[in-house]
Design a protein around this motif. Sequence first.
Motif, mmCIF file in Angstrom:
data_model
loop_
_atom_site.group_PDB
_atom_site.id
_atom_site.type_symbol
_atom_site.label_atom_id
_atom_site.label_comp_id
_atom_site.label_asym_id
_atom_site.label_seq_id
_atom_site.Cartn_x
_atom_site.Cartn_y
_atom_site.Cartn_z
ATOM 1 N N ASP A 198 1.232 10.023 7.613
ATOM 2 C CA ASP A 198 -0.112 10.390 8.047
ATOM 3 C C ASP A 198 -1.104 9.646 7.161
ATOM 4 N N VAL A 199 -1.641 8.553 7.655
ATOM 5 C CA VAL A 199 -2.568 7.719 6.897
ATOM 6 C C VAL A 199 -3.935 8.409 6.869
ATOM 7 N N LYS A 200 -4.483 8.581 5.685
ATOM 8 C CA LYS A 200 -5.697 9.378 5.509
ATOM 9 C C LYS A 200 -6.970 8.639 5.908
ATOM 10 N N GLU A 201 -6.934 7.319 5.874
ATOM 11 C CA GLU A 201 -8.123 6.529 6.216
ATOM 12 C C GLU A 201 -7.672 5.140 6.651
ATOM 13 N N GLY A 217 -4.530 8.185 10.696
ATOM 14 C CA GLY A 217 -3.758 9.031 11.609
ATOM 15 C C GLY A 217 -2.253 8.938 11.385
ATOM 16 N N LEU A 218 -1.536 9.851 12.021
ATOM 17 C CA LEU A 218 -0.079 9.892 11.920
ATOM 18 C C LEU A 218 0.520 8.749 12.717
ATOM 19 N N TYR A 229 0.928 -0.229 2.266
ATOM 20 C CA TYR A 229 0.419 1.132 2.093
ATOM 21 C C TYR A 229 0.641 1.627 0.667
ATOM 22 N N ILE A 230 1.861 1.475 0.155
ATOM 23 C CA ILE A 230 2.145 2.012 -1.178
ATOM 24 C C ILE A 230 1.560 1.135 -2.287
ATOM 25 N N ARG A 231 1.243 -0.117 -1.967
ATOM 26 C CA ARG A 231 0.700 -1.006 -2.990
ATOM 27 C C ARG A 231 -0.828 -1.011 -3.031
ATOM 28 N N ASP A 232 -1.441 -0.554 -1.972
ATOM 29 C CA ASP A 232 -2.894 -0.691 -1.847
ATOM 30 C C ASP A 232 -3.644 0.163 -2.861
ATOM 31 N N VAL A 244 -0.410 5.723 -6.879
ATOM 32 C CA VAL A 244 0.717 6.487 -7.414
ATOM 33 C C VAL A 244 1.004 7.691 -6.530
ATOM 34 N N ALA A 245 -0.049 8.383 -6.113
ATOM 35 C CA ALA A 245 0.119 9.561 -5.258
ATOM 36 C C ALA A 245 0.736 9.174 -3.921
ATOM 37 N N ARG A 246 0.283 8.050 -3.339
ATOM 38 C CA ARG A 246 0.863 7.588 -2.070
ATOM 39 C C ARG A 246 2.326 7.205 -2.237
ATOM 40 N N THR A 247 2.653 6.582 -3.369
ATOM 41 C CA THR A 247 4.036 6.188 -3.618
ATOM 42 C C THR A 247 4.933 7.407 -3.710
ATOM 43 N N GLN A 248 4.483 8.423 -4.425
ATOM 44 C CA GLN A 248 5.276 9.651 -4.543
ATOM 45 C C GLN A 248 5.444 10.326 -3.192
ATOM 46 N N GLU A 249 4.357 10.398 -2.435
ATOM 47 C CA GLU A 249 4.405 11.013 -1.106
ATOM 48 C C GLU A 249 5.380 10.264 -0.195
ATOM 49 N N SER A 250 5.261 8.943 -0.187
ATOM 50 C CA SER A 250 6.112 8.155 0.698
ATOM 51 C C SER A 250 7.567 8.176 0.238
ATOM 52 N N PHE A 251 7.789 8.286 -1.077
ATOM 53 C CA PHE A 251 9.153 8.408 -1.603
ATOM 54 C C PHE A 251 9.814 9.654 -1.040
#
Length: 343
Positions: A198-201, A217-218, A229-232, A244-251
């Motif tokens: 679910d991309v926030k923006e 959106g999802l 996404y995880i690098r941005d 970091v938060a996106r990386t943890q979420e996606s992990f």
Amino acid sequence: MNKNKKPKLKIKNKKRFFIVSGIILTILIATAFAVKFYYDINRPEEVFKDTIEKNDDEFTEEDAYAQFDGNKINILFYGLDKNEYRDTVGGYELYRADTIMVATIDLKSKSIDILSVPRDTYVDIYDVYGKDKINASFAHGQQQAADYDGDEIQAGTDYLKRTVSELLGGIPIHFYIGITDMAVVNEIVDEIGGVEIDVKEDMYDQTRGGVLFAEKGLQTLNGYQYLAYIRDRGTESTKDKDRVARTQESFEIVFNQLKEQNIITMIPQLIDNYNKNIDSNLTLKEMTTLGIYAQKIDLGAMDKYVVDGDYEYRDNNIYYIPDEDARLDLVKEVFGIDFEPER
């Protein structure tokens, strides 16, 4: 004539006997090994016993290794900022750790904690006088490759591993898994059918001139989109905590997806397909054991942490300065260790 034929028949029967016996013996040995392998990989405490076992006589009560729970193992995950463009166009020779995480697996409670270290964290580097960004510890190690039989990956990994350990109070880091070329992430994600996030923006790839790569959106991200996404971190370097938060979420999302697809069946294939770009000191048996164990982990019990701190400009560069009190509390909470920084 008949007398001459009988010995030949006996010799022929003997050959057949030895061949059949050899086949049966081979099958029995192979079966025994398979049974033993299956038995072992379903008992992670035994598989990792030698790795996590410690001789308490060698340590004082203050040593992190002596305080560390013997039912847990720590695995360092890192990904380098290495790719084809930087190799061929940029002419890079030294690389940095773009992503740094420590996974702590409790073999007894079947739980896992993920601790992330922002790449700009200002720390003491192992075997180096002075401080630098923690992601540069890999490059410092590469420069000492001569001490590692010329193996730059081994040298960089060792410096990174020891630097992370010191930051976290001297905890033992038993294993590591490093992605030495992040382009392999594209291929792995595509191979598992993408990752639903679910991309926030709306998100833009600054490495490609700011092109839109994912709308809000999802959606299911393909390999390129997932890596972007995880690098941005946008155009602001201080947004690394968001990354970091996106990386943890996606992990966690990928972990759950691999569980649903039966992670154990994918491990040998992924190792075989991508062993040139994935470096690890885990054996196949240990990886298979972790694959089976991962199926039993409750994602609800996965706690995620980040080394707390603030960004500061120093010497025309921006650094993430860890909060010392928060760091001591974090190490105590996650690893159960009390320590005093040595430098």
